[in-house]
Motif scaffolding. Structure first.
Motif, mmCIF file in Angstrom:
data_model
loop_
_atom_site.group_PDB
_atom_site.id
_atom_site.type_symbol
_atom_site.label_atom_id
_atom_site.label_comp_id
_atom_site.label_asym_id
_atom_site.label_seq_id
_atom_site.Cartn_x
_atom_site.Cartn_y
_atom_site.Cartn_z
ATOM 1 N N ARG A 171 47.085 44.202 44.642
ATOM 2 C CA ARG A 171 46.401 42.917 44.478
ATOM 3 C C ARG A 171 47.170 42.065 43.480
ATOM 4 N NH1 ARG A 171 39.864 43.250 44.538
ATOM 5 N NH2 ARG A 171 40.260 41.012 44.375
ATOM 6 N N LEU A 172 47.155 40.754 43.719
ATOM 7 C CA LEU A 172 47.838 39.805 42.838
ATOM 8 C C LEU A 172 46.946 38.591 42.641
ATOM 9 C CD1 LEU A 172 50.317 38.664 41.313
ATOM 10 C CD2 LEU A 172 51.208 37.894 43.531
ATOM 11 N N ASP A 173 46.568 38.352 41.392
ATOM 12 C CA ASP A 173 45.777 37.166 41.057
ATOM 13 C C ASP A 173 46.561 36.307 40.078
ATOM 14 O OD1 ASP A 173 42.842 37.012 42.091
ATOM 15 O OD2 ASP A 173 43.192 39.145 41.719
ATOM 16 N N THR A 174 46.709 35.029 40.388
ATOM 17 C CA THR A 174 47.459 34.123 39.529
ATOM 18 C C THR A 174 46.541 33.058 38.941
ATOM 19 O OG1 THR A 174 48.034 32.732 41.424
ATOM 20 C CG2 THR A 174 49.618 34.437 40.790
ATOM 21 N N ALA A 175 46.911 32.599 37.751
ATOM 22 C CA ALA A 175 46.167 31.532 37.076
ATOM 23 C C ALA A 175 47.182 30.528 36.549
ATOM 24 C CB ALA A 175 45.340 32.120 35.936
ATOM 25 N N PHE A 176 47.325 29.406 37.253
ATOM 26 C CA PHE A 176 48.250 28.361 36.810
ATOM 27 C C PHE A 176 47.427 27.257 36.162
ATOM 28 C CE2 PHE A 176 50.633 30.681 40.043
ATOM 29 C CZ PHE A 176 51.780 30.966 39.305
ATOM 30 N N SER A 177 47.460 27.229 34.850
ATOM 31 C CA SER A 177 46.490 26.444 34.069
ATOM 32 C C SER A 177 46.555 24.948 34.327
ATOM 33 C CB SER A 177 46.690 26.724 32.573
ATOM 34 O OG SER A 177 48.002 26.377 32.163
ATOM 35 N N ARG A 178 47.745 24.408 34.628
ATOM 36 C CA ARG A 178 47.872 22.947 34.750
ATOM 37 C C ARG A 178 47.842 22.454 36.198
ATOM 38 N NH1 ARG A 178 50.335 21.769 29.682
ATOM 39 N NH2 ARG A 178 49.433 23.313 28.280
ATOM 40 N N ASP A 179 47.542 23.325 37.133
ATOM 41 C CA ASP A 179 47.559 22.922 38.547
ATOM 42 C C ASP A 179 46.231 22.338 39.028
ATOM 43 O OD1 ASP A 179 50.195 23.388 39.001
ATOM 44 O OD2 ASP A 179 49.932 25.292 40.054
ATOM 45 N N GLN A 180 45.263 22.221 38.130
ATOM 46 C CA GLN A 180 43.982 21.613 38.484
ATOM 47 C C GLN A 180 43.420 20.960 37.221
ATOM 48 O OE1 GLN A 180 44.265 25.287 39.099
ATOM 49 N NE2 GLN A 180 44.195 25.199 36.857
ATOM 50 N N ALA A 181 42.380 20.158 37.398
ATOM 51 C CA ALA A 181 41.832 19.390 36.273
ATOM 52 C C ALA A 181 41.343 20.308 35.155
ATOM 53 C CB ALA A 181 40.697 18.491 36.756
ATOM 54 N N LYS A 182 40.640 21.367 35.527
ATOM 55 C CA LYS A 182 40.131 22.314 34.523
ATOM 56 C C LYS A 182 41.121 23.461 34.383
ATOM 57 C CE LYS A 182 36.190 25.136 33.273
ATOM 58 N NZ LYS A 182 35.752 26.421 33.729
ATOM 59 N N LYS A 183 41.540 23.732 33.159
ATOM 60 C CA LYS A 183 42.526 24.791 32.933
ATOM 61 C C LYS A 183 41.934 26.157 33.274
ATOM 62 C CE LYS A 183 45.212 22.331 29.478
ATOM 63 N NZ LYS A 183 45.638 22.250 28.076
ATOM 64 N N VAL A 184 42.728 26.950 33.971
ATOM 65 C CA VAL A 184 42.305 28.290 34.383
ATOM 66 C C VAL A 184 43.301 29.303 33.828
ATOM 67 C CG1 VAL A 184 41.886 29.824 36.345
ATOM 68 C CG2 VAL A 184 41.252 27.415 36.499
ATOM 69 N N TYR A 185 42.780 30.352 33.193
ATOM 70 C CA TYR A 185 43.636 31.365 32.571
ATOM 71 C C TYR A 185 43.341 32.739 33.171
ATOM 72 C CZ TYR A 185 44.360 27.655 29.142
ATOM 73 O OH TYR A 185 44.667 26.465 28.544
ATOM 74 N N VAL A 186 44.169 33.722 32.816
ATOM 75 C CA VAL A 186 43.993 35.068 33.394
ATOM 76 C C VAL A 186 42.604 35.622 33.114
ATOM 77 C CG1 VAL A 186 46.430 35.762 33.533
ATOM 78 C CG2 VAL A 186 45.185 36.059 31.374
ATOM 79 N N GLN A 187 42.048 35.334 31.940
ATOM 80 C CA GLN A 187 40.710 35.859 31.630
ATOM 81 C C GLN A 187 39.629 35.249 32.533
ATOM 82 O OE1 GLN A 187 42.761 34.380 29.437
ATOM 83 N NE2 GLN A 187 41.712 32.841 28.181
ATOM 84 N N ASP A 188 39.888 33.997 32.992
ATOM 85 C CA ASP A 188 38.949 33.384 33.950
ATOM 86 C C ASP A 188 39.007 34.097 35.295
ATOM 87 O OD1 ASP A 188 38.199 31.316 32.096
ATOM 88 O OD2 ASP A 188 40.120 30.354 32.519
ATOM 89 N N ARG A 189 40.220 34.432 35.725
ATOM 90 C CA ARG A 189 40.371 35.178 36.992
ATOM 91 C C ARG A 189 39.699 36.549 36.886
ATOM 92 N NH1 ARG A 189 41.006 30.976 39.554
ATOM 93 N NH2 ARG A 189 43.072 30.079 39.930
ATOM 94 N N MET A 190 39.804 37.183 35.715
ATOM 95 C CA MET A 190 39.136 38.473 35.516
ATOM 96 C C MET A 190 37.630 38.342 35.717
ATOM 97 S SD MET A 190 41.100 39.909 32.132
ATOM 98 C CE MET A 190 39.813 41.128 31.818
ATOM 99 N N GLN A 191 37.062 37.275 35.150
ATOM 100 C CA GLN A 191 35.613 37.061 35.288
ATOM 101 C C GLN A 191 35.235 36.854 36.750
ATOM 102 O OE1 GLN A 191 33.458 37.272 32.859
ATOM 103 N NE2 GLN A 191 34.260 36.457 30.927
ATOM 104 N N GLU A 192 36.088 36.098 37.474
ATOM 105 C CA GLU A 192 35.817 35.837 38.898
ATOM 106 C C GLU A 192 35.863 37.119 39.720
ATOM 107 O OE1 GLU A 192 38.734 33.004 40.075
ATOM 108 O OE2 GLU A 192 38.049 31.469 38.671
ATOM 109 N N ARG A 193 36.693 38.074 39.301
ATOM 110 C CA ARG A 193 36.871 39.341 40.047
ATOM 111 C C ARG A 193 36.111 40.492 39.382
ATOM 112 N NH1 ARG A 193 38.748 35.444 42.314
ATOM 113 N NH2 ARG A 193 40.918 35.151 42.974
ATOM 114 N N ALA A 194 35.080 40.156 38.630
ATOM 115 C CA ALA A 194 34.403 41.151 37.789
ATOM 116 C C ALA A 194 33.923 42.379 38.564
ATOM 117 C CB ALA A 194 33.233 40.494 37.054
ATOM 118 N N VAL A 195 33.338 42.159 39.733
ATOM 119 C CA VAL A 195 32.776 43.284 40.503
ATOM 120 C C VAL A 195 33.873 44.262 40.892
ATOM 121 C CG1 VAL A 195 31.611 43.943 42.643
ATOM 122 C CG2 VAL A 195 30.822 41.940 41.358
ATOM 123 N N ASP A 196 34.976 43.746 41.444
ATOM 124 C CA ASP A 196 36.085 44.611 41.864
ATOM 125 C C ASP A 196 36.787 45.249 40.660
ATOM 126 O OD1 ASP A 196 35.528 44.024 44.457
ATOM 127 O OD2 ASP A 196 37.190 42.627 44.753
#
Length: 379
Positions: free
Chosen positions: A293-318
């Motif tokens: 599995r590969l999850d990326t977080a490119f902070s400046r590619d959208q209005a709200k900055k997204v970081y690796v810890q945000d991706r972790m929260q999104e994938r919390a169940v897995d």
């Protein structure tokens, strides 16, 4: 970490630069380089280890420092080992003339204790003032602001710290790249107090480490950042920016040995189009099944900055499911903020996954640490 082999910080190996190229796009806000250095056949390392690079100060910084001191550079001095060398050599290869240390200000002031402005930065009661002065300054600024203090070149060895090696997480598997060690280095450049500055070692790698050039290096063993002995154990890797380096080594190692344990990488940077380090290799590792599995977080590619810890929260169940299956969890990169944010997110993942309190989540994490299933390489 412990130094290994006959080559050490005081007796480095002259490695040849085999590759030195940009990993980031030319228009990126960041400058990150890949450097490949040759090893002697007897030099061995494991995924998770580090390489020490002994830098030299850049010639223009040495020249400016000599000019500010009023010396020519051919004056003779004794280095830390009582070897006689020229002052120019000492400033280039022995003494830390970069980032100004508060201790250097104190030692400098001892030579001119009544100098206005200097004496106000000496002693514990003036620590805050001295630290404020040191911020963003180098030794040349101190000499320029308070000239004429150093009368004898040898005095510099009492004022300045040694020029020390810089340690980098190794970005390669030795079994995948025999006789080589790879590093991924963010080049530090900035302007303060009217002068352009650069990181001592990163600047060295950017500007004074051409292919076929030589770099003094040594290997450092890191027993606290090791892949699982069980090659089937799942591995979760959190590596934003150059924190990706050791995980490239982990993945190459599993690929070259045909190990089947599932691997999950979280990688973050500013922009996918400009800052996706080793993108082609990551895609191939995923296609080959090495990277599950590969999850990326490119902070400046959208209005709200997204970081690796945000991706972790999104994938919390897995993520929690992987932990329950005995996954090893690794973090590499910035200690000041990222590592803390990642640990907070991990505790949240555990609390949600097990429907427990934060206190119980801390117990769960403490148990992972005991089992060496939570390891960090932060700096």
């Amino acid at each position: 970490m412990s130094e290994q082999g006959k080559y050490t910080r005081n007796n480095p190996f002259p490695g040849k630069v085999l590759e030195n190229y940009l990993l980031t796009a030319a228009s990126s806000e960041k400058e990150t380089r890949h450097v490949t250095i040759s090893l002697e056949e007897s030099m061995r390392y494991l995924p998770g280890d580090a390489v020490g690079i002994v830098p030299s100060n850049r010639e223009d910084a040495v020249a400016c420092t000599l000019a500010a001191l009023g010396f020519k550079g051919d004056e003779r001095v004794l280095d830390h080992y009582k070897v006689e060398i020229s002052l120019e050599d000492a400033l280039r290869t022995r003494l830390g003339i970069g980032k100004l240390a508060r201790g250097s200000v104190g030692q400098y002031a001892k030579l001119a204790p009544e100098t206005a402005g200097l004496k106000e930065m000496v002693g514990p009661e003036n620590k805050a003032r001295a630290e404020e002065y040191c911020w963003g300054r180098e030794f040349v600024d101190l000499v320029t602001d308070f000239p004429g203090v150093v009368k004898q070149p040898q005095e510099l060895f009492s004022i300045l710290q040694r020029l020390t090696p810089r340690m980098y997480s190794i970005a390669s598997s030795l079994d995948a790249h025999p006789g080589e060690v790879h590093v991924a280095v963010r080049i530090i450049r900035y302007e303060t107090h009217g002068r352009m500055r650069q990181g001592v070692c990163s600047g060295n790698l950017a500007e004074r480490a051409p292919v076929e050039g030589m770099l003094p290096i040594f290997l450092h063993s890191n027993q606290n950042f090791r892949m699982p002995e069980d090659t089937n154990a799942p591995v979760i890797m959190i590596g934003p920016g150059t924190g990706l380096a050791p995980f490239r080594a982990f993945m190459e190692h599993r690929q070259v040995h045909g190990e089947k344990g599932p691997m999950w990488l979280f990688f973050g940077e500013q922009r996918a189009a400009l800052d996706y380090l080793y993108k082609d290799q990551m895609m191939k590792l995923k296609d080959d099944g090495v990277l599950t599995r590969l999850d990326t977080a490119f902070s400046r590619d959208q209005a709200k900055k997204v970081y690796v810890q945000d991706r972790m929260q999104e994938r919390a169940v897995d993520l929690y499911d992987w932990l329950e299956r005995g996954a090893y969890f690794y973090v590499c990169g910035d200690a000041s903020r990222m590592a803390k944010d990642v640990e907070t997110a991990l505790l949240d993942v555990i609390a949600k996954g097990s429907n427990c309190t934060l206190e119980r989540a801390n117990e769960y994490l403490a148990n992972m640490k005991k089992q060496k299933r939570y390891q960090r390489d932060v700096y």
